[in-house]
Scaffold this motif. Structure first.
Motif, PDB file in Angstrom:
ATOM      1  N   ASN A  66      10.460   3.728   1.597  1.00 17.67           N
ATOM      2  CA  ASN A  66      11.656   4.043   0.631  1.00 17.67           C
ATOM      3  C   ASN A  66      11.589   3.387  -0.312  1.00 17.67           C
ATOM      4  O   ASN A  66      12.612   3.485  -1.196  1.00 17.67           O
ATOM      5  N   THR A  67      10.518   3.040  -1.185  1.00 21.41           N
ATOM      6  CA  THR A  67      10.523   2.482  -2.402  1.00 21.41           C
ATOM      7  C   THR A  67      10.812   3.557  -3.518  1.00 21.41           C
ATOM      8  O   THR A  67      10.594   4.763  -3.369  1.00 21.41           O
ATOM      9  N   LYS A  68      11.281   3.076  -4.645  1.00 29.82           N
ATOM     10  CA  LYS A  68      11.993   3.786  -5.695  1.00 29.82           C
ATOM     11  C   LYS A  68      10.976   3.922  -6.770  1.00 29.82           C
ATOM     12  O   LYS A  68      10.940   4.679  -7.881  1.00 29.82           O
ATOM     13  N   ARG A  69       9.803   3.258  -6.698  1.00 26.96           N
ATOM     14  CA  ARG A  69       8.810   3.209  -7.745  1.00 26.96           C
ATOM     15  C   ARG A  69       8.118   4.635  -7.764  1.00 26.96           C
ATOM     16  O   ARG A  69       7.925   5.184  -6.772  1.00 26.96           O
ATOM     17  N   SER A  70       7.429   4.755  -9.084  1.00 23.13           N
ATOM     18  CA  SER A  70       6.917   5.913  -9.162  1.00 23.13           C
ATOM     19  C   SER A  70       5.392   5.719  -8.660  1.00 23.13           C
ATOM     20  O   SER A  70       4.930   4.620  -8.529  1.00 23.13           O
ATOM     21  N   ASP A  71       4.665   6.878  -8.528  1.00 26.00           N
ATOM     22  CA  ASP A  71       3.388   6.928  -8.230  1.00 26.00           C
ATOM     23  C   ASP A  71       2.520   6.237  -9.039  1.00 26.00           C
ATOM     24  O   ASP A  71       1.780   5.196  -8.509  1.00 26.00           O
ATOM     25  N   ARG A 106       4.568   6.777   1.104  1.00 24.77           N
ATOM     26  CA  ARG A 106       5.476   7.798   0.919  1.00 24.77           C
ATOM     27  C   ARG A 106       5.989   8.499   2.311  1.00 24.77           C
ATOM     28  O   ARG A 106       6.873   8.780   2.526  1.00 24.77           O
TER      29      ARG A 106
END
Ligand code: HEC
Length: 113
Positions: A66-71, A106
């Motif tokens: 559930n990371t909010k970081r971008s690819d 993801r």
């Protein structure tokens, strides 16, 4: 009732796979399984001792599920690491490998009990 000993041997064997083995196939792994990048196994052996439970919970490193970081952020962190916190893997993995790892992160779901 000698069956009990057999069970103990199996449990003992699985302990070895919890260690950060460096590219060593676990004994008993069927031949031919290591030619492709097995992202589950890779994560367990290379990342899992800091990103616990396959990245589902925080360990030495943060939780990745559930990371909010971008690819791009994730790719950068894997390639460059973080001084004093996480090793850089830019020379270990190629772009396609890192794509797979991002996809793995993801797709993480809480483990079914
Ligand atoms: C030695 C421990 C260690 C290992 C091994 C490790 N990491 Fe990390 N990782 C960390 C720490 C600590 C951080 C937090 C860095 C910071 O302070 O921003 C981190 C951060 C990250 C982040 C960014 C998370 C965020 O939200 O900031 C990603 C993505 C990541 N790691 C992926 C991986 C992957 C994939 C591997 C295996 C190829 C791996 N890590 C191996 C310790 C580790």
């Amino acid at each position: 009732m000698k069956f009990r000993n057999l069970c103990l041997a199996v449990v003992g064997g699985s302990l070895a796979s919890a260690l950060p083995a460096m590219a060593q196939p676990a004994p008993g792994t069927p031949a031919g399984q290591t030619s492709h990048l097995d992202v589950n196994q890779l994560f367990a052996t290379t990342c899992g001792w800091c990103h616990s439970d396959g990245g589902r919970v925080a360990g030495k490193g943060p939780q990745l599920m559930n990371t909010k970081r971008s690819d791009d952020f994730i790719r950068y962190r894997i390639e460059h690491g973080k001084e004093g916190a996480m090793p850089a893997f830019g020379s270990t993995f190629n772009d396609a490998d890192i794509d797979k790892i991002i996809h793995y992160i993801r797709a993480l779901k809480p483990e079914q009990p």
